[in-house]
Design an enzyme around this catalytic site. Structure first.
Site, PDB file in Angstrom:
ATOM      1  N   ARG A 121       7.661 -10.591  -5.643  1.00 36.54           N
ATOM      2  CA  ARG A 121       6.492  -9.756  -5.971  1.00 36.54           C
ATOM      3  C   ARG A 121       5.552 -10.437  -6.960  1.00 36.54           C
ATOM      4  O   ARG A 121       4.782  -9.798  -7.661  1.00 36.54           O
ATOM      5  CB  ARG A 121       6.908  -8.393  -6.523  1.00 36.54           C
ATOM      6  N   LYS A 143      -8.413 -16.095  -4.770  1.00 35.15           N
ATOM      7  CA  LYS A 143      -8.255 -15.581  -3.396  1.00 35.15           C
ATOM      8  C   LYS A 143      -7.176 -16.406  -2.706  1.00 35.15           C
ATOM      9  O   LYS A 143      -7.253 -17.638  -2.674  1.00 35.15           O
ATOM     10  CB  LYS A 143      -9.559 -15.715  -2.613  1.00 35.15           C
ATOM     11  N   GLU A 185     -20.019 -25.904   0.654  1.00 30.96           N
ATOM     12  CA  GLU A 185     -19.776 -24.856  -0.349  1.00 30.96           C
ATOM     13  C   GLU A 185     -20.615 -25.120  -1.598  1.00 30.96           C
ATOM     14  O   GLU A 185     -21.073 -24.182  -2.259  1.00 30.96           O
ATOM     15  CB  GLU A 185     -18.286 -24.771  -0.718  1.00 30.96           C
ATOM     16  N   LYS A 222     -19.117 -19.979 -10.447  1.00 36.51           N
ATOM     17  CA  LYS A 222     -18.130 -19.102  -9.810  1.00 36.51           C
ATOM     18  C   LYS A 222     -17.297 -18.365 -10.862  1.00 36.51           C
ATOM     19  O   LYS A 222     -16.977 -17.178 -10.691  1.00 36.51           O
ATOM     20  CB  LYS A 222     -17.228 -19.914  -8.865  1.00 36.51           C
ATOM     21  N   GLU A 232     -13.942  -8.531  -5.826  1.00 33.53           N
ATOM     22  CA  GLU A 232     -15.020  -8.478  -4.830  1.00 33.53           C
ATOM     23  C   GLU A 232     -15.444  -7.059  -4.472  1.00 33.53           C
ATOM     24  O   GLU A 232     -15.496  -6.672  -3.304  1.00 33.53           O
ATOM     25  CB  GLU A 232     -14.596  -9.247  -3.563  1.00 33.53           C
ATOM     26  N   ARG A 236     -19.352 -10.401  -6.328  1.00 32.79           N
ATOM     27  CA  ARG A 236     -18.612 -11.517  -5.733  1.00 32.79           C
ATOM     28  C   ARG A 236     -18.900 -11.680  -4.240  1.00 32.79           C
ATOM     29  O   ARG A 236     -18.708 -12.747  -3.673  1.00 32.79           O
ATOM     30  CB  ARG A 236     -17.106 -11.365  -6.001  1.00 32.79           C
ATOM     31  N   ASN A 240     -19.977 -15.014  -0.378  1.00 33.42           N
ATOM     32  CA  ASN A 240     -19.750 -15.099   1.073  1.00 33.42           C
ATOM     33  C   ASN A 240     -21.000 -15.536   1.826  1.00 33.42           C
ATOM     34  O   ASN A 240     -21.041 -15.458   3.063  1.00 33.42           O
ATOM     35  CB  ASN A 240     -19.284 -13.733   1.610  1.00 33.42           C
ATOM     36  N   HIS A 243     -20.855 -17.036   5.256  1.00 31.40           N
ATOM     37  CA  HIS A 243     -19.473 -16.896   5.725  1.00 31.40           C
ATOM     38  C   HIS A 243     -19.293 -15.902   6.862  1.00 31.40           C
ATOM     39  O   HIS A 243     -18.321 -16.018   7.609  1.00 31.40           O
ATOM     40  CB  HIS A 243     -18.546 -16.543   4.563  1.00 31.40           C
ATOM     41  N   HIS A 247     -17.325 -17.725   9.489  1.00 34.61           N
ATOM     42  CA  HIS A 247     -15.980 -17.324   9.925  1.00 34.61           C
ATOM     43  C   HIS A 247     -15.962 -17.049  11.431  1.00 34.61           C
ATOM     44  O   HIS A 247     -14.967 -17.341  12.116  1.00 34.61           O
ATOM     45  CB  HIS A 247     -15.505 -16.091   9.163  1.00 34.61           C
ATOM     46  N   HIS A 259     -13.951 -25.401   8.119  1.00 31.54           N
ATOM     47  CA  HIS A 259     -14.571 -24.301   7.370  1.00 31.54           C
ATOM     48  C   HIS A 259     -15.965 -24.659   6.856  1.00 31.54           C
ATOM     49  O   HIS A 259     -16.931 -23.921   7.075  1.00 31.54           O
ATOM     50  CB  HIS A 259     -13.649 -23.910   6.210  1.00 31.54           C
TER      51      HIS A 259
HETATM   52  N1  GLY Z   1     -14.838 -18.288  -1.537  1.00 31.90           N
HETATM   53  C1  GLY Z   1     -15.463 -17.111  -1.975  1.00 31.90           C
HETATM   54  C2  GLY Z   1     -14.764 -16.432  -3.091  1.00 31.90           C
HETATM   55  O1  GLY Z   1     -13.859 -17.001  -3.688  1.00 31.90           O
HETATM   56  O2  GLY Z   1     -15.068 -15.309  -3.398  1.00 31.90           O
END
Ligand code: GLY
Length: 359
Positions: A121, A143, A185, A222, A232, A236, A240, A243, A247, A259
């Site tokens: 956990r 993430k 990125e 960031k 997010e 945040r 994206n 993305h 994606h 990616h």
């Molecule tokens: N890659 C986008 C984020 O970490 O929110």
């Protein structure tokens, strides 16, 4: 020069950026992770290059070390590989006071991080990014995920690392297409954050040298976003940018398009759509932001379009995490340093993508 950026999340951690850091990662980790059993997870590309250096450094610093290698590639970012990592942690008898070290690019960081979030956990993990993409983006912010058949990163968890150590020497020998992946990125971050960084990239900064400065800039930006919105819920979502379509392209290609390349095409699509649909502010004397974004992507060797149709992309995007019920939040670039979240009905997405694909 070594730069340190502090990220004020829970836990708080330092991102350390500089040349030659893998050789000293053991001593550098001692402040963040008390001596323990360190399980280093890496892939078959990175292991021959850096695993011995990392293992020796950790042992020298006093850590007990186990290592696990999985086959490289996005196609292995799945339950089978995750289960292999979890079984390895159990076989090595890692306990709650031990730690996982993710050595590699975004796939490794995301999967080792998810294994750390699930095992017992939750145990600590640290990120040792070896690609530009993981250095500028995925190693920071907590993430973690694997892909599902339905799409990218659909099973995951938020877990902040206890430390990120980015050895910029690793970036010098990356194949050009892997560097370009990370550049996508970085360009995304420049579009979101600041004209200075974007101008530098536009002027060929990537071609010149100072990758460490670009990484530090992206991480600093960031870190601020993640500190304000760790899970997010709002701001945040801006990260994206590119993305939703990116994606979708990855999914349509069965993850054969990397990616960063997919995000580059996704960013170009959103920039052109924003210009055509009247969302973009005109900038400068004669250059539209959309054209500048596409030129910067092209200069870095990245695609600005895709072979997939608006129908197919919109369909693929419907299983994206950014969807909530019948709406989806897209990120619209208005000018450099000014992007906007727009909540649209899913039925509007196809027309927006079409506007962005028409050259
Ligand atoms: N890659 C986008 C984020 O970490 O929110």
């Amino acid at each position: 020069m070594i730069q340190t950026i502090h990220v004020r999340t829970n836990p708080e951690y330092d991102v350390t950026i500089g040349p030659g850091l893998l050789r000293e990662c053991g001593t550098r980790l001692r402040g963040a992770v008390p001596l323990c059993h360190m399980a280093v997870v890496t892939d078959s590309n990175v292991a021959p290059l850096y695993l011995k250096t990392v293992k020796d450094s950790l042992l020298e610093a006093g850590y007990q070390v186990s290592t696990y290698m999985f086959p490289a590639g996005e196609e292995h970012k799945n339950f089978d590989t995750l289960s292999g990592i979890l079984e390895f942690l159990a076989e090595e008898h890692l306990t709650r006071t031990d730690c996982v070290a993710a050595l590699g690019g975004g796939v490794t960081g995301d999967m080792a991080g998810l294994a750390a979030a699930l095992y017992l956990r939750g145990v600590k993990y640290v990120q040792l990014p070896t690609t530009l993409l993981s250095a500028v983006d995925s190693s920071v912010g907590g993430k973690t995920a694997i892909d599902l058949k339905a799409g990218k990163n659909l099973a995951g968890a938020f877990l902040q690392p206890s430390a990120v150590i980015c050895d910029t020497n690793c970036l010098e020998t990356l194949p050009p297409e892997v560097s370009a992946d990370g550049a996508a990125e970085a360009i995304k971050t420049a579009v979101l954050s600041d004209a200075g960084l974007f101008n530098a990239i536009e002027d060929g900064m990537f071609m010149m040298t100072d990758t460490a400065a670009i990484i530090a800039h992206c991480v600093q930006y960031k870190a601020g976003v993640v500190e304000r919105d760790e899970k997010e819920q709002g701001e945040r979502k801006l990260l994206n940018l590119g993305h939703t379509v990116g994606h979708a392209i990855e999914k349509c290609s069965d993850f054969t398009i990397p990616h960063g390349h997919a995000v580059a095409a996704g960013l170009a699509v959103m920039a052109r759509a924003s210009k055509r649909l009247g969302w973009m502010l005109e900038e400068g004397i004669n250059a539209w932001t959309a054209d500048r974004i596409c030129s910067a992507l092209r200069l870095t060797g990245l695609p600005i379009s895709t072979e997939y149709s608006p129908e197919v992309l919109a369909q693929a995007a419907l299983s994206d995490k950014k969807r909530a019920g019948d709406s989806i939040t897209i990120v619209v670039p208005r000018e450099i340093g000014n992007c906007e979240l727009k909540k649209i009905h899913v039925s509007e997405l196809e027309a927006i993508i079409r506007a962005g694909l028409e050259v």
